[in-house]
Design an enzyme around this catalytic site. Sequence first.
Site, mmCIF file in Angstrom:
data_model
loop_
_atom_site.group_PDB
_atom_site.id
_atom_site.type_symbol
_atom_site.label_atom_id
_atom_site.label_comp_id
_atom_site.label_asym_id
_atom_site.label_seq_id
_atom_site.Cartn_x
_atom_site.Cartn_y
_atom_site.Cartn_z
ATOM 1 N N LYS A 39 0.801 -1.230 0.210
ATOM 2 C CA LYS A 39 0.016 0.229 -0.091
ATOM 3 C C LYS A 39 0.857 1.337 0.039
ATOM 4 O O LYS A 39 0.593 2.229 -0.742
ATOM 5 C CB LYS A 39 -1.066 0.013 1.280
ATOM 6 N N THR A 208 -14.113 6.775 0.880
ATOM 7 C CA THR A 208 -14.150 6.198 -0.384
ATOM 8 C C THR A 208 -15.284 5.323 -0.693
ATOM 9 O O THR A 208 -15.316 4.504 0.434
ATOM 10 C CB THR A 208 -12.914 5.618 -1.204
ATOM 11 N N GLY A 210 -16.047 2.888 -3.823
ATOM 12 C CA GLY A 210 -16.025 2.286 -4.908
ATOM 13 C C GLY A 210 -16.695 3.190 -6.152
ATOM 14 O O GLY A 210 -16.218 4.541 -6.200
ATOM 15 N N THR A 236 -7.338 -4.010 -7.398
ATOM 16 C CA THR A 236 -5.898 -3.988 -6.522
ATOM 17 C C THR A 236 -5.317 -2.596 -6.738
ATOM 18 O O THR A 236 -5.174 -2.236 -7.975
ATOM 19 C CB THR A 236 -5.048 -5.059 -6.966
ATOM 20 N N ASP A 240 -5.079 2.943 -3.505
ATOM 21 C CA ASP A 240 -3.770 3.438 -2.968
ATOM 22 C C ASP A 240 -3.640 4.495 -4.158
ATOM 23 O O ASP A 240 -3.165 5.565 -3.878
ATOM 24 C CB ASP A 240 -2.965 2.246 -3.456
ATOM 25 N N ASN A 264 -10.282 10.567 -7.847
ATOM 26 C CA ASN A 264 -11.529 9.524 -8.694
ATOM 27 C C ASN A 264 -11.191 9.155 -10.179
ATOM 28 O O ASN A 264 -11.013 8.073 -10.192
ATOM 29 C CB ASN A 264 -12.658 10.147 -8.491
ATOM 30 N N GLY A 275 -3.010 -5.303 -11.850
ATOM 31 C CA GLY A 275 -1.767 -4.888 -10.766
ATOM 32 C C GLY A 275 -2.211 -3.728 -10.237
ATOM 33 O O GLY A 275 -3.262 -2.740 -10.742
#
Length: 290
Positions: A39, A208, A210, A236, A240, A264, A275
Amino acid sequence: MNIVVVGSINTDLITISDKFPKIGETITGNDFTTLPGGKGANQAVGAAKLGTEVLFVGCVGNDSNGELSLNNFKNENVNTDYVKKIDGVPSGIAQITVAEGDNSIIVVSGANNEVTKELVKNNLSAFDNAKIVLLQLEIPLETVEYVTEVCNERGIKVILNPAPAVDLDLELIEKVDYLTPNEIELEMIFNDSMENVLKQYPNKVIMTSGDKGVYYHNGDSIVNVPGFKVDVVDTTGAGDSFNGALAYGLFNNFNLKKAIEIANLVASKTVQKIGAQTAMPYLEDLELER
Ligand code: RIB
């Protein structure tokens, strides 16, 4: 001036599969790849790819995974002067399965546990040019608390991304400038409704959610900054990349709403590739679409 990230460095071992195995089941996956993650490292690379000067404080083991992460930092212009190589412990890894439009992650912290309060105390010059410090919770909590105090003394702004979720002392939350939980983390930390929490911490708790975007309270009312609807390949590192981009926006003195809008957009790009760091956009990738 720069952004300093104190945090974790992992190598992500990513398996792509049609479905998650049940407990005790063996299934055949479709693909496997090894990519830089963690992270802290993800947030650092995310901010650096947008053109900010970023310095990292963290640890890797003296092994090939550590080398992979350090090389990637160098390629993406993240300053590694304060990344320590530790003998006798492995670099952090994350075993990630991407399947069914979601992921599951097991982290083995390894050298990230060596990012101690003492290590930071012995390297305080890392913060000499810091305007913003970005923190997450994949290193010892005591270190996060100590770094926050150092930043408070020096007038450096702190963004704390409380991931992965742990019980947090409310005293720590008072000391940070921005807290960026997702819905689950907010519930776990505050055990209260989103409305109450956001109202209690205006312009500070940035939640946040989604593709629903982000919620925060601007002092008058709750604001929703909508997310972008895109075809999701792999989530993933999306959070971050949001945090790295938020730091970039605040570093460049954008107002909070504008910084969230950019973050965003960056997160929406990140989920469209496999990745974390490798999926994050460069500044040019954003400008092409404006
Ligand atoms: O947030 C995603 C990250 O969590 C991955 O890169 C993995 O390393 C874990 O730390």
